[in-house]
Each structure stands twice: as structure tokens, then as C-alpha cells.
Design an enzyme around this catalytic site. Structure first.
Site, PDB file in Angstrom:
ATOM      1  N   GLY A  19       9.708  25.777   5.472  1.00 17.52           N
ATOM      2  CA  GLY A  19      10.773  26.669   5.927  1.00 17.52           C
ATOM      3  C   GLY A  19      12.135  26.001   5.865  1.00 17.52           C
ATOM      4  O   GLY A  19      13.141  26.641   5.511  1.00 17.52           O
ATOM      5  N   ASN A  29      12.627  30.747  18.027  1.00 16.26           N
ATOM      6  CA  ASN A  29      11.421  29.926  18.191  1.00 16.26           C
ATOM      7  C   ASN A  29      11.240  29.381  19.602  1.00 16.26           C
ATOM      8  O   ASN A  29      10.196  28.815  19.905  1.00 16.26           O
ATOM      9  CB  ASN A  29      11.435  28.762  17.184  1.00 16.26           C
ATOM     10  CG  ASN A  29      12.731  27.996  17.190  1.00 16.26           C
ATOM     11  OD1 ASN A  29      13.787  28.567  16.984  1.00 16.26           O
ATOM     12  ND2 ASN A  29      12.669  26.712  17.435  1.00 16.26           N
ATOM     13  N   GLN A  61       9.557  32.272  12.223  1.00 12.76           N
ATOM     14  CA  GLN A  61       8.736  32.676  13.373  1.00 12.76           C
ATOM     15  C   GLN A  61       8.438  34.176  13.374  1.00 12.76           C
ATOM     16  O   GLN A  61       7.781  34.673  14.296  1.00 12.76           O
ATOM     17  CB  GLN A  61       9.421  32.295  14.697  1.00 12.76           C
ATOM     18  CG  GLN A  61       9.558  30.802  14.913  1.00 12.76           C
ATOM     19  CD  GLN A  61       8.228  30.104  15.191  1.00 12.76           C
ATOM     20  OE1 GLN A  61       7.186  30.737  15.384  1.00 12.76           O
ATOM     21  NE2 GLN A  61       8.255  28.785  15.206  1.00 12.76           N
ATOM     22  N   SER A 120       7.472  30.123   6.330  1.00 13.05           N
ATOM     23  CA  SER A 120       6.776  28.839   6.237  1.00 13.05           C
ATOM     24  C   SER A 120       5.276  29.049   6.432  1.00 13.05           C
ATOM     25  O   SER A 120       4.863  29.800   7.320  1.00 13.05           O
ATOM     26  CB  SER A 120       7.324  27.924   7.329  1.00 13.05           C
ATOM     27  OG  SER A 120       6.594  26.720   7.370  1.00 13.05           O
ATOM     28  N   GLY A 121       4.461  28.335   5.630  1.00 17.89           N
ATOM     29  CA  GLY A 121       3.014  28.529   5.681  1.00 17.89           C
ATOM     30  C   GLY A 121       2.353  28.037   6.954  1.00 17.89           C
ATOM     31  O   GLY A 121       1.437  28.674   7.472  1.00 17.89           O
ATOM     32  N   HIS A 122       2.841  26.905   7.493  1.00 12.98           N
ATOM     33  CA  HIS A 122       2.070  26.304   8.595  1.00 12.98           C
ATOM     34  C   HIS A 122       2.219  27.052   9.908  1.00 12.98           C
ATOM     35  O   HIS A 122       1.538  26.735  10.877  1.00 12.98           O
ATOM     36  CB  HIS A 122       2.399  24.811   8.749  1.00 12.98           C
ATOM     37  CG  HIS A 122       3.711  24.476   9.379  1.00 12.98           C
ATOM     38  ND1 HIS A 122       3.819  24.129  10.704  1.00 12.98           N
ATOM     39  CD2 HIS A 122       4.963  24.418   8.877  1.00 12.98           C
ATOM     40  CE1 HIS A 122       5.076  23.851  10.981  1.00 12.98           C
ATOM     41  NE2 HIS A 122       5.798  24.023   9.898  1.00 12.98           N
ATOM     42  N   THR A 159       6.089  20.938 -10.542  1.00 12.60           N
ATOM     43  CA  THR A 159       4.750  21.505 -10.733  1.00 12.60           C
ATOM     44  C   THR A 159       4.314  22.202  -9.456  1.00 12.60           C
ATOM     45  O   THR A 159       4.451  21.655  -8.363  1.00 12.60           O
ATOM     46  CB  THR A 159       3.759  20.385 -11.126  1.00 12.60           C
ATOM     47  OG1 THR A 159       4.255  19.787 -12.328  1.00 12.60           O
ATOM     48  CG2 THR A 159       2.361  20.937 -11.352  1.00 12.60           C
ATOM     49  N   CYS A 197      11.127  20.104  17.444  1.00  8.59           N
ATOM     50  CA  CYS A 197      12.118  19.230  16.809  1.00  8.59           C
ATOM     51  C   CYS A 197      13.050  18.593  17.823  1.00  8.59           C
ATOM     52  O   CYS A 197      13.896  17.783  17.463  1.00  8.59           O
ATOM     53  CB  CYS A 197      12.944  20.020  15.795  1.00  8.59           C
ATOM     54  SG  CYS A 197      11.918  20.811  14.578  1.00  8.59           S
TER      55      CYS A 197
HETATM   56  N1  PLP Z   1      12.993  27.958  11.390  1.00  3.21           N
HETATM   57  C1  PLP Z   1      12.341  28.199  12.522  1.00  3.21           C
HETATM   58  C2  PLP Z   1      12.757  29.350  13.371  1.00  3.21           C
HETATM   59  C3  PLP Z   1      11.276  27.373  12.921  1.00  3.21           C
HETATM   60  O1  PLP Z   1      10.639  27.628  14.072  1.00  3.21           O
HETATM   61  C4  PLP Z   1      10.916  26.301  12.077  1.00  3.21           C
HETATM   62  C5  PLP Z   1       9.829  25.382  12.473  1.00  3.21           C
HETATM   63  O2  PLP Z   1       9.587  25.167  13.656  1.00  3.21           O
HETATM   64  C6  PLP Z   1      11.625  26.103  10.885  1.00  3.21           C
HETATM   65  C7  PLP Z   1      12.655  26.942  10.566  1.00  3.21           C
HETATM   66  C8  PLP Z   1      11.272  24.993   9.953  1.00  3.21           C
HETATM   67  O3  PLP Z   1      10.089  25.275   9.253  1.00  3.21           O
HETATM   68  P1  PLP Z   1       9.246  24.089   8.587  1.00  3.21           P
HETATM   69  O4  PLP Z   1       8.581  23.352   9.695  1.00  3.21           O
HETATM   70  O5  PLP Z   1       8.286  24.766   7.678  1.00  3.21           O
HETATM   71  O6  PLP Z   1      10.224  23.245   7.844  1.00  3.21           O
END
Ligand code: PLP
Length: 379
Positions: free
Chosen positions: A71, A151, A181, A201-203, A239, A324
Site C-alpha cells: 500500500g 486505520n 483499510q 494492500s494485500g496483507h 518481473t 507504524c
Molecule cells: N494506508 C493505510 C490506511 C494503512 O493502514 C496502511 C498500513 O497499515 C498503509 C497505508 C500501508 O500499507 P502497507 O503496509 O501495505 O505498506
């Protein structure tokens, strides 16, 4: 997940079995999608099918979806190349004070490059309105960036209304939405927001870390983000991460097929909040969250880092805000103007459709025990 009591799904999600199986299969079929023989064509076909599956959940054409590594990368691409695309219009960007660091730090970097950024302040509930955004627009505004789901609070921002307000002011202003999110957490497909650029974002949706995507609306001509062999329609060379793409597609398909996943997630969150309020009279709800999977509470007088550590020692995983932050007070709660004891004691709880009432009960017990064993700094 063994004995772990996990309430931190906004930080990351366990990898779904379907995603693991798809990943293992793609790892075994290791061909490079760009090679010219049949074995490699299978890999290219796999990438194509998974792009189509994710695009379907997005409500967009497969050609509008570009794979990235996360993301954060999608946000960087959108903001930096989006601002560049509209440089002739001016160097003004509008965003909110409650964005994720992936957007805020990129905006700060753009400020160092000469851009001027307006950060919209949320109200006490963490909300920002389309009226506020409209009032911040200027003839030199190049780009607007607004997240869909915060988030830390779970508040859903009025992105579709904001897109309308921006486009009514001037359709040339680009609109980026960080929907990391929001993907598969709101009922409407993300393409319906009307934004030009949308990051996911995948995770956060049951795929492994290392895969994300950027939706680029047809007709928006961003310059390439990575130059090289011309993959991703020449815009993001490198790739293809075939295994991550396979698992992202599988996770999205599996999530889309889960019955009542949003309702089940919202129900377990409501149950947890009810139990917490009954067991901990000092606990205050900062935000019950509009999105089904996130809420924020606080124990005024306690230090959330300490509470999170004590809970962690008992195998209960929650967050003191975004993963973070690493111990820094949340910029989101600070922007909302919460009093210091509320900021210090803030906890984010986040849920999945699989979260069980027994797990919620264990969380409530552990939090009550932690509160009993810790000495509040306030009377
Ligand atoms: N944006 C938001 C709102 C998020 O919650 C996060 C991850 O916590 C990100 C961006 C960043 O995504 P990624 O962890 O895939 O870099």
C-alpha cells in the site's frame, strides 16, 4: 493461530489458507510471465486471471489495476506521479491530518520539493467533511488525497462526496484515495468512489505482505513509476511477483465468497465494546468506527504502551494505534483534540469475521486484569 488472541487485524491479517495454497502452486510453476514458451504463458495467464478477480472486487476493468509491492508504494506512486502530472496547474495539495504515514510522509517530502500542502483537521469524532475540503480548494490545487477508512478510528470518510465536490470545482484536479483499510471492508466497490487513483494492500485482506495495487482510472496518464522491462503496461516495470499476485487473487476471491463477512465483523466488534464497557467502567470509547473492523477505546490514566505490553505477555494482541507509531502518540487522536490522558491510554482494537466471542471474552478479562495490576497515573 494457536493460543493467540488476536485483535489487530488492521495491522495485518493472517494469510488465508486459499492464499497459501495459491502461493505454493505459483511458486511451483515458476515461469517468468514475459518468457515466450508455454510454461511461462501459464504464469502470464495466472497473473491475468488474478488481476481480473481483484478488478471484479474493485468494480473496475483489469487494465485499470496495477500491481505494486504494498500500500505504501501505491500511495507514493499516486501522490508523486499524480502531483507531477498536474504540475502545470500548480503546486498545491490537499489532504487530511489523519492520513497514514504512507501519505503524510510523502506529502512532507513533496513539501520539501516545493509543494504546499493543506492538512484538513478532523473534528472531535475524527470526521472531515466535503464542505471543509471544498473550502480548501484553490486554482493551483493539483491533487487531493483522502483516505477511505481511517486505520485508527475506523471512521469512513465521505470520499464519494468529496470527489464530487472536487470535480465540481475543477475536473482536472486529481483525486487519490488511500483505501488500504477500506478494500473489502465497505459494501460498495471502490471504483464507485469516483476517485482517479485508489491504493490497496494485500496483507490487510488475507494475502501475504509484499503485494499491493494501484487503481488508475482509465484516461489518467501517470508517468511510469519503475522503468525497465515494461511490465504492468509499461508503468511499473519489474518481473511480476507471481506468487504474491496468485495469493492476493485467491484471498480476494475467498473473502468475496464469505457469507455476511461485514455484518459478522461488525457484530463481534459491537459485542466486544459492550463487554468492555460493562467490565471496565473507566474505559471510554474514542470511536466505535463506521467500518466494521476497527474501533478505538481509551483507559484514561493508563499508558497504552504498557497495557499493550502486559496484554502481549498474555498472548493478547492489540495496538496502541497504528502499528507504524512505535510508541509515539497517535497523530490521528492528537488531531482530533483528545485530552492528554485519553491520548496516552488509547488502544485500537480490530476484528475479522472469524473473531469469536470467546476471544473477545478473553480480551476483556485480560484488559480488566491488566488495568487492576497496573497503577493508573491519574486518580
Ligand atoms: N494506508 C493505510 C490506511 C494503512 O493502514 C496502511 C498500513 O497499515 C498503509 C497505508 C500501508 O500499507 P502497507 O503496509 O501495505 O505498506
Amino acid at each position: 493461530m494457536n493460543d493467540l488472541i488476536y485483535f489487530d487485524y488492521a495491522a495485518t491479517t493472517p494469510v488465508k489458507q486459499e492464499a497459501m495454497d495459491a502461493m505454493a502452486d505459483a511458486l511451483r510453476h515458476f515461469g517468468n510471465p514475459s518468457s515466450r514458451y508455454e510454461y511461462a504463458r501459464q504464469a502470464a495467464q495466472q497473473v491475468k486471471e488474478n488481476r481480473a478477480a481483484i478488478a471484479q472486487a474493485f468494480g473496475c476493468a483489469p487494465a485499470e489495476l496495477y500491481f505494486t509491492s504494498c500500500g505504501t508504494e501505491s500511495d507514493n506512486w499516486a501522490l508523486r506521479r499524480g502531483a507531477e502530472l498536474n504540475r502545470r496547474r500548480g503546486r498545491h495539495i490537499v489532504t487530511t491530518a489523519i492520513e497514514h504515514a504512507a501519505v503524510l510522509e510523502t506529502c512532507k517530502d513533496l513539501e520539501r520539493e516545493g509543494y504546499e500542502v493543506t492538512y484538513l483537521k478532523p473534528d472531535r469524532a475524527g470526521r472531515v467533511t466535503a464542505g471543509q475540503l471544498a473550502a480548501a480548494l484553490r486554482p493551483d490545487t493539483a491533487l487531493v488525497s483522502m483516505m477511505l477508512v481511517n486505520n485508527e478510528t475506523g471512521v469512513v470518510l465521505p470520499v464519494a462526496d468529496c470527489v464530487k465536490a472536487v470535480k465540481a470545482f475543477d475536473s482536472a484536479i486529481l483525486f487519490h484515495c488511500d483505501a488500504v483499510q477500506g478494500f473489502l471492508k465497505v459494501p460498495q466497490p471502490l471504483a464507485k468512489l469516483g476517485a482517479d487513483l485508489v491504493a490497496v494492500s494485500g496483507h490487510k485482506v488475507g494475502a501475504p505482505k509484499g503485494i499491493g495495487a494501484l487503481y488508475v482510472k482509465k484516461g489518467v496518464r501517470l508517468r511510469p513509476w519503475l522503468t525497465g522491462g515494461g511490465q504492468e503496461d509499461g508503468l511499473r516495470s519489474g518481473t511480476e511477483a507471481t506468487a504474491q499476485i496468485a495469493s492476493f487473487g485467491a484471498a480476494v476471491r475467498a473473502a468475496a465468497a464469505e457469507p455476511n463477512r461485514l455484518e459478522r465483523t461488525a457484530a463481534i466488534k459491537e459485542y466486544t465494546l459492550r463487554q468492555l464497557k460493562a467490565a471496565l467502567p473507566r474505559l471510554e470509547v474514542i470511536s466505535a468506527g463506521d467500518a466494521p473492523h476497527i474501533c478505538a477505546v481509551t483507559l484514561p490514566g493508563y499508558k497504552s504502551e504498557v497495557v499493550v505490553r502486559v496484554l502481549g505477555d498474555r498472548g493478547v494482541c492489540v495496538s496502541s494505534g497504528s502499528a507504524c507509531h512505535k510508541g509515539k502518540p497517535s497523530h490521528v487522536f492528537a488531531a482530533m483534540g483528545l485530552p492528554k490522558p485519553w491520548l496516552d491510554g488509547a488502544l485500537r482494537l480490530s476484528f475479522s469475521p472469524e473473531s469469536a466471542a470467546e476471544e473477545a471474552d478473553a480480551l476483556v478479562r485480560a484488559l480488566r486484569d491488566a488495568a487492576d495490576s497496573l497503577f493508573p497515573t491519574l486518580s
